[in-house]
Design an enzyme around this catalytic site. Structure first.
Site, mmCIF file in Angstrom:
data_model
loop_
_atom_site.group_PDB
_atom_site.id
_atom_site.type_symbol
_atom_site.label_atom_id
_atom_site.label_comp_id
_atom_site.label_asym_id
_atom_site.label_seq_id
_atom_site.Cartn_x
_atom_site.Cartn_y
_atom_site.Cartn_z
ATOM 1 C CD GLU A 139 -8.496 0.786 -3.034
ATOM 2 O OE1 GLU A 139 -8.385 -0.406 -3.365
ATOM 3 O OE2 GLU A 139 -7.756 1.704 -3.469
ATOM 4 C CG ASP A 191 -3.137 4.024 -10.086
ATOM 5 O OD1 ASP A 191 -4.282 4.161 -9.624
ATOM 6 O OD2 ASP A 191 -2.125 4.214 -9.395
ATOM 7 C CG HIS A 228 -7.035 3.125 -7.572
ATOM 8 N ND1 HIS A 228 -6.282 2.213 -8.257
ATOM 9 C CD2 HIS A 228 -7.297 2.565 -6.375
ATOM 10 C CE1 HIS A 228 -6.086 1.147 -7.493
ATOM 11 N NE2 HIS A 228 -6.700 1.321 -6.351
ATOM 12 C CD GLU A 286 -4.739 3.670 -4.066
ATOM 13 O OE1 GLU A 286 -4.772 3.525 -2.841
ATOM 14 O OE2 GLU A 286 -4.217 2.799 -4.800
ATOM 15 C CD GLU A 287 -2.338 0.446 -6.171
ATOM 16 O OE1 GLU A 287 -1.650 0.490 -5.147
ATOM 17 O OE2 GLU A 287 -3.329 -0.290 -6.304
ATOM 18 C CG ASP A 293 -6.091 -2.513 -5.753
ATOM 19 O OD1 ASP A 293 -6.806 -1.499 -5.636
ATOM 20 O OD2 ASP A 293 -4.892 -2.537 -5.422
#
Ligand SMILES: [Zn+2]
Length: 368
Positions: A124, A36, A34, A101-102, A67
């Site tokens: 991840e 974001d 991801h 994603e977050e 992340d």
């Protein structure tokens, strides 16, 4: 991706950036990461400014380093380096740099409705170990309605706080589902809101947010039913209440809108799962060290892919202990190792998936 020679690079309706390499025939492998990141919080608590990407002692410091900018960079370059090496791929690989994603997994939820890969690798942070699952997450809201009133005359009001106080006390003792690999489900009350901003008014309504982490096999409906029963027995006279899954109306940077329930499914693959076994041996060969297989503590977009029928394995650089903290950083050496790891995984897994297609074709021909 364009500079690295990907065959196709495009952006979809929700804003995911997708790059593919390889032909239309043969197996299809997805690499997912991801774009974001979470809010940095109080910037003064960061040893280096969160957006500085300061390099110190072999680490890049900053928000999103682990992340998961490093994993995404490693995925993008792994495919590019395979192209540069001129290695023919026995199938197709897509790197999906997804959005949001977050906040909900909107990017991956959308993607999973439009493509059907045979297998996905979620990048991840796993400290370059293999991951075979994680617990799920559901965000729920317990709402209690009473009767508002002047704080000087509580006897004329029905104060929702007392119902929620009883609910909270019972919630702490609620027996939780357990799993030999993932431990127990957990529930944490988080936000507490009322329909009032004046401290001399008894609110008519109070809302309590709950963050429920479910072990695989525990369904959302089951959680909602149990919590509703608990709330009903906690209500004081003349009150009403309900527990519901939170849903959010989300807008992507492209303008795309969708209402998403705050459900992040769990997933779990058996340790002897063939792609996991193949991935382990490919990584051990390429990296020259033993590679453990574990499970993540947090939820990932892998749950959305599994829910859409795509098997998922996890592999990515970064230490989950520093993720979502001001200590976030990524070891440069570990990122380079991840590039090598992704290259090995792409080649080996496409080969294995191709073999599977051959086996299935033979079986189908024999059946005819
Ligand atoms: Zn992440």
């Amino acid at each position: 991706m364009k500079r690295l020679g990907y065959d196709e690079v495009f952006t979809d309706e929700v804003g995911n950036v997708l790059g593919t390499m390889g032909g239309d025939n043969g197996p299809f492998l997805l690499l997912n990461g991801h774009m974001d990141h979470v809010d940095p919080g109080e910037q003064a608590s960061w040893p280096y400014p969160p957006y500085s990407a300061e390099v110190k002692d072999g680490h890049i410091w900053g928000l999103g380093a682990a992340d998961m900018k490093a994993a995404l960079a490693a995925q993008v370059y792994a495919v590019g380096l395979l192209r540069r090496a001129g290695l023919p791929l026995p199938g197709r690989v897509m790197v999906a740099a997804v959005v949001m994603e977050e906040v909900s997994g909107l990017g991956t939820r959308f993607l999973a409705r439009h493509i059907a890969p045979n297998l996905a690798i979620v990048g991840e942070a796993s400290r370059n170990r293999l991951m075979r699952g994680h617990r799920g997450r559901v965000e729920l809201v317990a709402t209690v309605k009473g009767r508002p009133g002047h704080a000087s005359a509580p006897e004329r009001a029905v104060n929702p706080h007392y119902s929620l106080a009883q609910f909270l006390a019972r919630l702490r003792d609620l027996p939780m589902a357990t799993d030999p690999t993932f431990g127990a489900s957990t529930v944490a009350p988080t936000l507490y809101l009322t329909d009032q901003t004046s401290s001399n008014v008894i609110p008519g309504e109070a809302r309590l947010h709950l963050d429920w982490r479910n072990v695989p096999g525990e369904a959302t409906e089951e959680v909602v039913t149990r919590l509703n029963a608990l709330l009903q027995e906690s209500l004081i006279p003349d009150s009403g209440g309900t527990v519901e899954v939170l849903s959010k109306e989300l807008t992507a940077y492209t303008g795309y809108q969708e209402r998403c329930p705050s459900i992040f499914p769990s997933f779990s693959l058996p340790e002897e799962y063939p792609w996991l076994v193949a991935a382990k041996s490919a990584l051990e060969e390429a990296l020259g060290c033993p590679v453990d297989v574990g499970t993540w503590c947090f939820a990932t977009d892998g749950g959305h892919l599994m829910a859409a029928g795509v098997p998922v394995i996890g592999f990515g650089p970064g230490d989950e202990a520093v993720v979502h903290t001001p200590q976030e950083r990524i070891a440069i050496e570990e990122t380079v190792e991840a590039v090598v790891g992704y290259m090995a995984l792409i080649i080996r897994l496409l080969e294995c998936l191709e073999d599977l297609e051959d086996i299935q074709a033979i079986q189908e021909a024999e059946a005819r």
